[in-house]
Each structure stands twice: as structure tokens, then as C-alpha cells.
Design a protein around this motif. Sequence first.
Motif, PDB file in Angstrom:
ATOM      1  N   UNK A 243       0.587  -1.033  -0.253  1.00  0.00           N
ATOM      2  CA  UNK A 243       0.091   0.003   0.161  1.00  0.00           C
ATOM      3  C   UNK A 243       0.423   1.612   0.352  1.00  0.00           C
ATOM      4  N   UNK A 244       0.172   2.770  -0.820  1.00  0.00           N
ATOM      5  CA  UNK A 244       1.099   3.378  -0.858  1.00  0.00           C
ATOM      6  C   UNK A 244       1.530   4.245   1.008  1.00  0.00           C
ATOM      7  N   UNK A 245       2.022   5.084   1.556  1.00  0.00           N
ATOM      8  CA  UNK A 245       2.173   5.148   2.640  1.00  0.00           C
ATOM      9  C   UNK A 245       3.014   7.340   2.195  1.00  0.00           C
ATOM     10  N   UNK A 246       2.092   7.726   1.158  1.00  0.00           N
ATOM     11  CA  UNK A 246       2.763   9.375   1.450  1.00  0.00           C
ATOM     12  C   UNK A 246       4.296   9.771   1.460  1.00  0.00           C
ATOM     13  N   UNK A 247       5.293   8.555   1.344  1.00  0.00           N
ATOM     14  CA  UNK A 247       6.696   9.218   0.911  1.00  0.00           C
ATOM     15  C   UNK A 247       6.986   7.869  -0.066  1.00  0.00           C
ATOM     16  N   UNK A 248       7.486   8.736  -1.460  1.00  0.00           N
ATOM     17  CA  UNK A 248       8.177   8.390  -2.330  1.00  0.00           C
ATOM     18  C   UNK A 248       8.627   7.675  -2.291  1.00  0.00           C
ATOM     19  N   UNK A 249       8.827   6.410  -2.418  1.00  0.00           N
ATOM     20  CA  UNK A 249       9.925   5.512  -2.297  1.00  0.00           C
ATOM     21  C   UNK A 249       9.760   4.543  -1.697  1.00  0.00           C
ATOM     22  N   UNK A 250       8.509   4.202  -0.700  1.00  0.00           N
ATOM     23  CA  UNK A 250       8.692   2.937   0.376  1.00  0.00           C
ATOM     24  C   UNK A 250       7.225   3.239  -0.085  1.00  0.00           C
ATOM     25  N   UNK A 251       6.757   1.672   0.608  1.00  0.00           N
ATOM     26  CA  UNK A 251       5.282   0.982   0.286  1.00  0.00           C
ATOM     27  C   UNK A 251       5.428   0.382   1.865  1.00  0.00           C
ATOM     28  N   UNK A 252       3.761   0.164   2.666  1.00  0.00           N
ATOM     29  CA  UNK A 252       3.311  -0.691   3.517  1.00  0.00           C
ATOM     30  C   UNK A 252       3.038  -1.869   2.993  1.00  0.00           C
ATOM     31  N   UNK A 253       4.190  -3.544   3.773  1.00  0.00           N
ATOM     32  CA  UNK A 253       4.089  -4.562   3.630  1.00  0.00           C
ATOM     33  C   UNK A 253       3.317  -5.514   4.579  1.00  0.00           C
ATOM     34  N   UNK A 254       2.414  -4.262   5.510  1.00  0.00           N
ATOM     35  CA  UNK A 254       1.941  -5.342   6.437  1.00  0.00           C
ATOM     36  C   UNK A 254       0.212  -5.315   5.842  1.00  0.00           C
ATOM     37  N   UNK A 255      -0.019  -6.245   5.128  1.00  0.00           N
ATOM     38  CA  UNK A 255      -1.464  -6.281   4.538  1.00  0.00           C
ATOM     39  C   UNK A 255      -1.822  -7.640   4.985  1.00  0.00           C
ATOM     40  N   UNK A 256      -1.251  -8.731   5.919  1.00  0.00           N
ATOM     41  CA  UNK A 256      -1.371  -9.792   6.562  1.00  0.00           C
ATOM     42  C   UNK A 256      -2.741  -9.280   7.132  1.00  0.00           C
ATOM     43  N   UNK A 257      -3.137 -10.570   7.634  1.00  0.00           N
ATOM     44  CA  UNK A 257      -4.492 -10.936   8.182  1.00  0.00           C
ATOM     45  C   UNK A 257      -3.812  -9.934  10.161  1.00  0.00           C
ATOM     46  N   UNK A 258      -3.197 -10.784   9.840  1.00  0.00           N
ATOM     47  CA  UNK A 258      -3.160  -9.708  11.516  1.00  0.00           C
ATOM     48  C   UNK A 258      -1.596  -8.616  11.463  1.00  0.00           C
ATOM     49  N   UNK A 259      -0.290  -8.432  10.346  1.00  0.00           N
ATOM     50  CA  UNK A 259       0.261  -7.167  10.208  1.00  0.00           C
ATOM     51  C   UNK A 259      -0.969  -6.329  10.108  1.00  0.00           C
ATOM     52  N   UNK A 260      -1.881  -6.073   9.210  1.00  0.00           N
ATOM     53  CA  UNK A 260      -3.040  -5.366   8.937  1.00  0.00           C
ATOM     54  C   UNK A 260      -3.340  -4.975  10.705  1.00  0.00           C
ATOM     55  N   UNK A 261      -2.982  -5.075  11.134  1.00  0.00           N
ATOM     56  CA  UNK A 261      -4.095  -4.569  12.257  1.00  0.00           C
ATOM     57  C   UNK A 261      -3.071  -3.889  13.370  1.00  0.00           C
TER      58      UNK A 261
END
Length: 246
Positions: free
Chosen positions: A118-136
Motif C-alpha cells: 500500500x501507499x505510504x505518503x512517502x515516495x519510494x516506500x510502501x507498506x507491506x503489513x497487509x496480512x491477516x494479523x500484520x494489517x492490524x
Amino acid sequence: MSLTPNYLEERICLNVLANSVENAKECYEAAEGHVVLGVLSKNYPDDASAIEDMKKYQAATNNALSVGLGAGDPNQSQMVSRISAVLQPQHVNQVFTGVGTSRALLGQTETVINGLVSPTGKVGYVNIATGPLSSKASEAIVPIETAIRLLQDMGGSSIKYFPMKGLAHRDEYQAVAEACAKYDFYLEPTGGIALSNFEEIVQIAVDAGVKKIIPHVYSSIIDKETGDTRVEDVKTLLEMMKNTLK
């Protein structure tokens, strides 16, 4: 039924939702085969019913099936992996942490598996915490190049960049596209893509040198009354795809 995705010979492939087997077949023909049809695992109560129904989509579209989560729902990750192992579809949608499981259960390298970041608002960086637990939990923000390398370690094929909100994260998206080109990784822009911004979104990826681009166009081309993806819109998108490659 061949496992080899027929669209892999082309640089751009659509990903649209199919509301029925007939709708899937119509969209497949309208896109001249340059499409995978999304069917959402979340719409089924169990594995058996999903497998039984999705086999009908495979038969009608030369296996142009994209097994979906359902609005990126991380709780569908395991079900997607399980049913994909049986179905052997051309395309699988996964959260970041589900990619390795899907690849291992598929038992082959031909099926395209994306990993949601997911986008983070910061160019060149992404959020990888998109799993069942990590997304929380708190966001796990990493450089896009690191995210790609991690996905490659897990057997992933592409970045699913979601939710893009159209061109709201344009500069971030361009950096993602450039990184995908650098590491020979596919790119799947997703979220808020419509007829009005589709060509620009695809063109950014083409200009960056991305090898394979799979834009997801969902709610903006769905008929609100029938729930079907509009076939005429698919034809329009196909022409736009051709224009970006001229």
C-alpha cells in the motif's frame, strides 16, 4: 487446459471482475483475450463451492481466471491459497504475507501471483503489513526495492499497488513503476482506476519500462443495476491499451 497464461506474451493485460460465467465470457471476448477475470473467494461460504463454481469460469475463458480476495481482505488469504492449489488458475491475488504459501501450494512457477502493498505518503516506500494479523498492527514501511526483493524471495510475480485512489499517489506510483522495471517485476495498479485516468496510469508504467502491467479496473465499469462489468467499457479499455503501446 494450459497453465501458461495466454496474456503473458503481451505487455498489458486487464483485470476486471466477472459477475457471472456469461459476463466473464463476454468480457474475455471483448478484450480479445487480453484479460483475466476476477472471481472473489469472499463470495463463497467454503472451498468446495468456490472450486466448483470457479471451474465454470475457467472452462468458459481458457483458464483466464484471477482468484481474488475480495477488496483486498487479508482474512481471505488462506482460502485463496487453498482453492488456487486445486484450480491452478492463471492469476492469484494475495496479501504480502500470503505469497509464499500460494506459490508453494501451486507447485509451479507459471501462475502469476501478486503481493499487495500500500501507499505510504512517502515516495519510494510502501507498506507491506497487509496480512491477516500484520494489517492490524503498525505499518511496516520499507523501500519499494526491498518489498520487491522480498516478494521475489517468496515466489511472487508482481506488486499489487492498492489502494491507489486513482492518481492521488502519482509520484509514489511512478517510483513503484521504476523499481518494478529495474528488478524485472510485474506491476498491478489497483484502486480508483476509471476510463478517465486509465490511459495515464498505464502510460506511466509503460514509460518507466515495466515489463508486464496488469491494471485492475473494477467498480468504475460495473453496471450498478445488474452488477455486470460493462462489455463496452472493456472494449474501450482495450483500445486505450493499444494506444499506449503505439
